[in-house]
Design a protein around this motif. Structure first.
Motif, PDB file in Angstrom:
ATOM      1  N   ALA A   1       0.814  -1.123   0.136  1.00  0.00           N
ATOM      2  CA  ALA A   1      -0.064   0.082   0.012  1.00  0.00           C
ATOM      3  C   ALA A   1       0.798   1.421   0.044  1.00  0.00           C
ATOM      4  O   ALA A   1       0.530   2.314  -0.524  1.00  0.00           O
ATOM      5  N   VAL A   2       2.075   0.981   0.576  1.00  0.00           N
ATOM      6  CA  VAL A   2       3.039   2.280   0.803  1.00  0.00           C
ATOM      7  C   VAL A   2       3.880   2.237  -0.341  1.00  0.00           C
ATOM      8  O   VAL A   2       4.354   3.383  -1.045  1.00  0.00           O
ATOM      9  N   PHE A   3       4.727   0.999  -0.613  1.00  0.00           N
ATOM     10  CA  PHE A   3       5.772   1.071  -1.524  1.00  0.00           C
ATOM     11  C   PHE A   3       5.387   1.157  -2.983  1.00  0.00           C
ATOM     12  O   PHE A   3       6.011   1.805  -3.585  1.00  0.00           O
ATOM     13  N   VAL A   4       4.120   0.675  -3.504  1.00  0.00           N
ATOM     14  CA  VAL A   4       3.792   0.993  -4.937  1.00  0.00           C
ATOM     15  C   VAL A   4       3.808   2.258  -5.170  1.00  0.00           C
ATOM     16  O   VAL A   4       4.473   2.750  -6.558  1.00  0.00           O
ATOM     17  N   PRO A   5       2.897   3.369  -4.411  1.00  0.00           N
ATOM     18  CA  PRO A   5       2.800   4.535  -4.994  1.00  0.00           C
ATOM     19  C   PRO A   5       4.296   5.230  -4.875  1.00  0.00           C
ATOM     20  O   PRO A   5       4.902   6.023  -5.695  1.00  0.00           O
TER      21      PRO A   5
ATOM     22  N   ALA B   1       6.840   4.214  -7.603  1.00  0.00           N
ATOM     23  CA  ALA B   1       6.346   4.771  -8.651  1.00  0.00           C
ATOM     24  C   ALA B   1       7.001   6.296  -9.079  1.00  0.00           C
ATOM     25  O   ALA B   1       7.316   6.679 -10.061  1.00  0.00           O
ATOM     26  N   THR B   2       6.911   6.974  -7.724  1.00  0.00           N
ATOM     27  CA  THR B   2       7.505   8.248  -7.824  1.00  0.00           C
ATOM     28  C   THR B   2       8.792   8.275  -7.881  1.00  0.00           C
ATOM     29  O   THR B   2       9.215   9.005  -8.508  1.00  0.00           O
ATOM     30  N   LEU B   3       9.654   7.398  -7.247  1.00  0.00           N
ATOM     31  CA  LEU B   3      11.090   7.300  -7.387  1.00  0.00           C
ATOM     32  C   LEU B   3      11.327   6.735  -8.478  1.00  0.00           C
ATOM     33  O   LEU B   3      12.775   6.662  -8.860  1.00  0.00           O
ATOM     34  N   GLY B   4      10.517   6.137  -9.606  1.00  0.00           N
ATOM     35  CA  GLY B   4      10.921   5.877 -10.828  1.00  0.00           C
ATOM     36  C   GLY B   4      11.377   4.271 -11.231  1.00  0.00           C
ATOM     37  O   GLY B   4      11.976   3.882 -11.980  1.00  0.00           O
TER      38      GLY B   4
END
Length: 449
Positions: free
Chosen positions: A370-374, A377-380
């Motif tokens: 729940a936290v790692f995925v977004p 995605a932000t970190l590329g």
């Protein structure tokens, strides 16, 4: 301040108490209280949450207890003596081959024959005399067993691995980053290499020196006297060899029945009940000996079952307070303009803390994803890299937590003669030899993929 987060304080409490040789049951209870109180819950609310959350592992606990009864019956049938005698003849001084063979066979316990840790109390105790003869350091055996319990589900989509990969795929998709099930083995292959490296270091270097243990006759401490088993009673009526062959035949039938029922109904409880029933019906164990079998089984697996219940309640305390989410959100502030290498390593450290407390990789994945995925995605990070981070973060706690079945199982088999400590001989060695490589190879996987 992140160091004052309830998750951090609670996990540190759990770790310190365990390292001080406080039994894991007491350590879990005290750590849960620390986590609850520091999250502004009252003592009564913390205990209520703890007790309410224990039901989350009720089926697992019941299956472990029943499999403990089944294991006690199999041990009493004498069939494991055949395996021990064979290994004594074949292995002789080939101790490294024996350790790697145990690691290899353990890999089947979560894939082709999904019995998980239930086989350990059946197979390992009769082999302790052989280990003593070869002067094998049992910390190496514990490392081999934990390797076989963990590595297959990380990378092989069969049995428990299929469940683990399914959870990862489902949670990644639900959080906006779909990934094909067929891609997950590739993502987890690099962390799995870290597990192999850890096993080789543990067996061939760290624990290769001979270690002396006393030969203790386990039959003298058994709560099921031989004369109260079917074998013991039948010796008075028929030749020993005739009855032993019959005994072993029906024991094998019982194992097959348990295996088939477990696969058919996808329930270890049903499988264990089926195997126990066959053992009683075929009079391998007499019904009159049922009470003694229960005592023997509780000694084998009862403590593990109760620890799993408390660990489930402990996880509920951490999750219900919202402390896990706060910990993850606070930790993400460390990234700033950090490189992907540093970001990946920090993410895995966060995952290590979460899974150390909760003690289950499967139950941690939804929280982590729940936290790692977004964030990934932000970190590329690519979907493959994100998958590697989530899967590795979930797997970290299995070798690091005193409440994980991947550490409790090896201890259940190696400590029956009182010469193997759960924390210092299982948890600490497996933490060092698997969590450190997982942190390194998991970070590399995130950067490479």
């Amino acid at each position: 301040m992140i160091l004052l987060n309830p998750v951090v304080l609670s996990v540190l409490t759990l770790t310190i108490l365990c390292l001080c040789r406080i039994h894991v049951i007491f350590a879990l209870l005290l750590a849960a209280i620390v986590g609850g109180l520091t999250a502004n819950l009252s003592l009564s609310e913390t205990i209520t949450t703890l007790i309410g959350g224990m039901g989350g592992q009720a089926e697992t606990a019941l299956s472990y207890i029943l499999l403990g009864f089944f294991a006690a019956m199999i041990a009493q049938s004498g069939i494991t003596e055949i395996l021990v005698q064979y290994l004594l003849r074949v292995m002789k001084e080939k101790k490294f081959l024996l350790i790697f063979l145990i690691a290899f066979l353990t890999c089947f316990s979560g894939t082709l024959i999904p019995v998980h840790i239930a086989f350990i109390p059946i197979l390992i105790p009769p082999l302790l005399i052989l280990f003593n003869h070869l002067k094998i350091d049992r910390r190496g055996i514990a490392s081999a067993l934990t390797f076989g319990l963990k590595t297959p589900y990380m990378v092989i989509p069969i049995g428990y691995g299929l469940i683990f990969h399914g959870i990862i795929a489902k949670e990644m998709e639900s959080n906006g980053m779909p990934i094909a099930m067929s891609d997950i083995p590739l993502a987890m292959s690099i962390p799995a290499i870290g597990m192999i490296v850890g096993l080789l270091i543990a067996v061939l270097f760290t624990y290769k020196k001979p270690r002396e243990y006393k030969d203790i006759d386990l039959s003298k401490t058994s709560s099921l006297p031989e004369e109260e088993t079917a074998a013991g009673l039948e010796k008075q009526k028929t030749p020993r060899t005739t009855f032993e062959k019959r005994n072993h035949f029906f024991t094998i039938i019982a194992i097959v029945v348990a295996f088939v029922l477990q696969l058919t109904f996808e329930s270890m409880v049903i499988g264990a009940i089926g195997g126990i029933t066959v053992m009683f019906v075929t009079r391998v164990i007499f019904l009159e000996s049922g009470e003694k079998v229960v005592q023997e089984g509780m000694v084998m697996m009862g403590v593990i079952a109760f620890i799993m219940l408390i660990a489930s309640g402990y996880a509920s305390v951490l999750k219900e307070t919202g402390a896990v989410e706060n910990f993850v959100n606070n930790a993400t502030s460390w990234f700033g303009d950090s490189s992907q290498l540093v970001s990946a390593f920090v993410l895995l450290l966060v995952g290590l803390f979460i899974t150390m407390g909760i003690g289950t990789s499967f139950g941690t994945i939804p929280i982590i994803a729940a936290v790692f995925v977004p964030l990934c995605a932000t970190l590329g990070f690519s979907p493959l890299a994100t998958c590697a981070l989530i899967g590795t973060a979930g797997a970290l706690g299995d070798a690091g937590s005193p409440a994980s079945d991947s550490t409790l199982g090896p201890t259940a088999g190696l400590s029956v003669d009182g010469q193997h400590n759960h924390i210092w001989d299982t948890v600490v060695p497996t933490f060092i030899h698997y969590n450190i490589p997982l942190l390194i190879f998991g970070t590399l996987a995130a950067v490479i993929l």
